[in-house]
Design an enzyme around this catalytic site. Structure first.
Site, PDB file in Angstrom:
ATOM      1  N   HIS A 180      38.758  41.295  -1.966  1.00 42.99           N
ATOM      2  CA  HIS A 180      38.351  41.819  -0.663  1.00 42.99           C
ATOM      3  C   HIS A 180      38.243  43.336  -0.679  1.00 42.99           C
ATOM      4  O   HIS A 180      38.817  44.019   0.176  1.00 42.99           O
ATOM      5  CB  HIS A 180      39.318  41.340   0.427  1.00 42.99           C
ATOM      6  N   HIS A 215      49.160  42.144   6.464  1.00 46.92           N
ATOM      7  CA  HIS A 215      48.234  41.887   5.353  1.00 46.92           C
ATOM      8  C   HIS A 215      48.413  40.418   4.957  1.00 46.92           C
ATOM      9  O   HIS A 215      48.064  39.517   5.718  1.00 46.92           O
ATOM     10  CB  HIS A 215      48.567  42.879   4.229  1.00 46.92           C
ATOM     11  N   ILE A 249      48.771  38.272  17.931  1.00 46.70           N
ATOM     12  CA  ILE A 249      48.694  36.869  17.528  1.00 46.70           C
ATOM     13  C   ILE A 249      48.241  36.875  16.069  1.00 46.70           C
ATOM     14  O   ILE A 249      47.116  37.276  15.754  1.00 46.70           O
ATOM     15  CB  ILE A 249      47.669  36.079  18.392  1.00 46.70           C
ATOM     16  N   MET A 250      49.143  36.433  15.200  1.00 48.98           N
ATOM     17  CA  MET A 250      48.863  36.547  13.770  1.00 48.98           C
ATOM     18  C   MET A 250      47.745  35.609  13.343  1.00 48.98           C
ATOM     19  O   MET A 250      47.693  34.458  13.772  1.00 48.98           O
ATOM     20  CB  MET A 250      50.124  36.253  12.973  1.00 48.98           C
ATOM     21  N   GLY A 251      46.878  36.134  12.472  1.00 49.46           N
ATOM     22  CA  GLY A 251      45.743  35.323  12.018  1.00 49.46           C
ATOM     23  C   GLY A 251      44.480  35.623  12.798  1.00 49.46           C
ATOM     24  O   GLY A 251      43.468  34.925  12.635  1.00 49.46           O
ATOM     25  N   PHE A 252      44.539  36.657  13.641  1.00 49.53           N
ATOM     26  CA  PHE A 252      43.343  37.050  14.400  1.00 49.53           C
ATOM     27  C   PHE A 252      43.041  38.524  14.197  1.00 49.53           C
ATOM     28  O   PHE A 252      43.942  39.337  14.016  1.00 49.53           O
ATOM     29  CB  PHE A 252      43.527  36.757  15.894  1.00 49.53           C
ATOM     30  N   HIS A 254      40.437  41.691  12.504  1.00 52.78           N
ATOM     31  CA  HIS A 254      40.221  42.179  11.144  1.00 52.78           C
ATOM     32  C   HIS A 254      39.838  43.648  11.167  1.00 52.78           C
ATOM     33  O   HIS A 254      39.162  44.105  12.093  1.00 52.78           O
ATOM     34  CB  HIS A 254      39.117  41.372  10.444  1.00 52.78           C
ATOM     35  N   ARG A 263      35.202  33.669   5.905  1.00 51.40           N
ATOM     36  CA  ARG A 263      36.045  32.699   5.212  1.00 51.40           C
ATOM     37  C   ARG A 263      36.624  31.668   6.173  1.00 51.40           C
ATOM     38  O   ARG A 263      37.042  30.583   5.771  1.00 51.40           O
ATOM     39  CB  ARG A 263      37.183  33.445   4.484  1.00 51.40           C
ATOM     40  N   ASP A 305      43.335  33.831   7.404  1.00 53.11           N
ATOM     41  CA  ASP A 305      44.698  33.318   7.364  1.00 53.11           C
ATOM     42  C   ASP A 305      44.983  32.198   8.361  1.00 53.11           C
ATOM     43  O   ASP A 305      45.856  31.373   8.127  1.00 53.11           O
ATOM     44  CB  ASP A 305      45.695  34.467   7.638  1.00 53.11           C
ATOM     45  N   ARG A 330      44.811  36.547  -5.483  1.00 48.44           N
ATOM     46  CA  ARG A 330      44.339  37.937  -5.388  1.00 48.44           C
ATOM     47  C   ARG A 330      44.595  38.724  -6.678  1.00 48.44           C
ATOM     48  O   ARG A 330      43.956  39.760  -6.911  1.00 48.44           O
ATOM     49  CB  ARG A 330      44.979  38.619  -4.176  1.00 48.44           C
ATOM     50  N   ARG A 349      44.414  61.289  -4.890  1.00 44.06           N
ATOM     51  CA  ARG A 349      45.356  62.181  -4.248  1.00 44.06           C
ATOM     52  C   ARG A 349      44.666  62.804  -3.033  1.00 44.06           C
ATOM     53  O   ARG A 349      44.120  63.910  -3.118  1.00 44.06           O
ATOM     54  CB  ARG A 349      45.787  63.261  -5.250  1.00 44.06           C
TER      55      ARG A 349
END
Ligand code: COA
Length: 369
Positions: A180, A215, A249-252, A254, A263, A305, A330, A349
């Site tokens: 990704h 992540h 809300i996890m999984g939503f 990007h 995906r 996810d 990954r 850097r």
């Protein structure tokens, strides 16, 4: 200045494009939709590492190589056996990767392809060896007749040959998670590679970065969420109030895709297929209801996810192994990026915008309040 480096091009790559012509994802020019439909994960690993899709002979020899790299050295087994059951399995993989760097160090960059294959081959064995030993005291064998990483993972987890559908879904999942572009963990690997550090240090840092719930950890958090609800109605009520309280809300959402994660449709379709006839089939409907609410209320879409959570659950994969599977996948992308970074290296850097105090006169310790 861009907070979180959003929208900043921090380097060049020919490995992957994310959202180049809309909400799409391509590995080395190939659409992930085509790759997930027609390939096994090994083909995609070869593509990422070598830059082109393998022919039949190349795939056979590459796959055989990976199979020969599944075995766990005895000192690593000893380390895995002393890691407690309560440990986060991401920490287990991070330690195992770092330890491999001790006992099988990358002596020169000429060995980078070997290191890539070694980690691809060994991670499923590491994870399931530790999981079974710590949870039931069983020392499982990492030998089985599965020819794919997907099959090997499921076989070592469940102690039986996976069904054709399970192996297919696992292949698809590994392909979807493989790469990704400059995501946080890959960027961490590249920053480390740019110091000319060794391969295992780069991947160890990437695992630590992937561990965070913003992540890779989101698939486990999504599972915790959907398994809380008895039915669609209670899920709906709870999501409305979470949104009112401004909870994530996890999984939503990007950081790059704007309207959809390409995906999601793929893994969602397979989650639906896997759900049929399962006692916990309702997890799929609960997930779909939450997806609809998020779209209507916040204009947010499910990312890769969200439906991975139910799909993995329907394959009887313990939730704590969800993010580690992401590592097993990954690592192909990380490896490709480490190799690419080394091929045209410049120390990474960046500068920082200073927002601290103006210069101050030094005060000796005896004169301070
Ligand atoms: N649930 C609820 N609200 C969300 C949300 C989510 N999952 N994702 C974003 N939002 C909201 C933010 O609160 C923000 O609202 P505001 O403008 O009222 O403050 C708005 O949408 C924009 O979000 P922002 O955090 O700026 O987007 P981002 O591009 O920086 O973040 C993520 C992207 C992935 C970090 C973020 O969507 C998130 O935390 N998602 C949940 C974790 C997850 O699924 N991670 C896996 C990514 S593949």
């Amino acid at each position: 200045m861009s907070k979180g480096l959003r929208g900043i091009e921090a380097g060049t790559t020919s490995i992957c494009t994310v959202g180049e012509t809309g909400d799409d994802l391509h590995y080395r020019g190939y659409d992930v939709v085509d790759l997930s439909e027609h390939c096994i994960f090994e083909e995609v690993c070869y593509l990422l590492l070598h830059g082109n899709l393998p022919n039949k002979d190349q795939l056979k020899s590459f796959s055989n190589n990976l199979i020969s790299k599944r075995s766990l050295p005895d000192p690593l087994k000893i380390v895995l056996e002393i890691i407690p059951k309560e440990t986060n399995p991401m920490d287990v993989l991070r330690t195992a990767c770092s330890f491999l760097g001790n006992i099988e160090p990358e002596k020169s960059f000429d060995n980078q392809m070997h290191c890539s294959e070694r980690l691809l081959g060994i991670f499923p064995s590491v994870l399931n060896y530790w999981y079974h030993f710590s949870h039931s005291g069983n020392k499982i064998s990492e030998e089985n007749d599965s020819e794919t990483i997907a099959g090997h993972f499921l076989h070592t987890l469940h102690g039986r040959k996976p069904t054709e559908t399970e192996e297919k879904v696992m292949n698809i999942s590994l392909i979807l998670y493989a790469e990704h572009e400059f995501n946080a963990s890959t960027f961490a690997a590249r920053v480390c590679a740019a110091t000319l550090s060794d391969f295992y240090s780069c991947v160890t840092g990437a695992i630590g970065t992937l561990r965070g719930p913003l992540h890779g950890g989101a698939n486990e958090k999504a599972m915790e969420l959907i398994s809380r609800f008895e039915d669609e109605e209670s899920a709906a009520q709870s999501i409305y109030s979470m949104l009112e309280n401004k909870e994530l809300i996890m999984g939503f959402g990007h950081a790059v895709y704007k309207k959809q994660d390409p995906r999601n449709d793929i893994i969602k379709k397979w989650s639906k297929k896997l759900s049929v006839g399962r006692t916990n089939e309702k997890l799929y409907d609960i997930s779909s209801r939450i997806e609809r609410i998020m779209k209507e209320e916040k204009g947010l879409f499910a990312n890769a996810d969200f439906f991975h959570a139910s799909a993995y659950n329907f394959m009887d994969i313990p939730t704590k192994l969800f993010t580690p599977i992401f590592v097993c996948s990954r690592v192909s992308g990380w490896a490709a990026h480490i190799i690419e970074q080394r091929s045209d290296n410049k120390l990474i850097r960046p500068g920082a915008k200073y927002v601290g105090s103006d210069p101050l006169d030094f005060v000796p310790i005896n004169e301070r309040d």
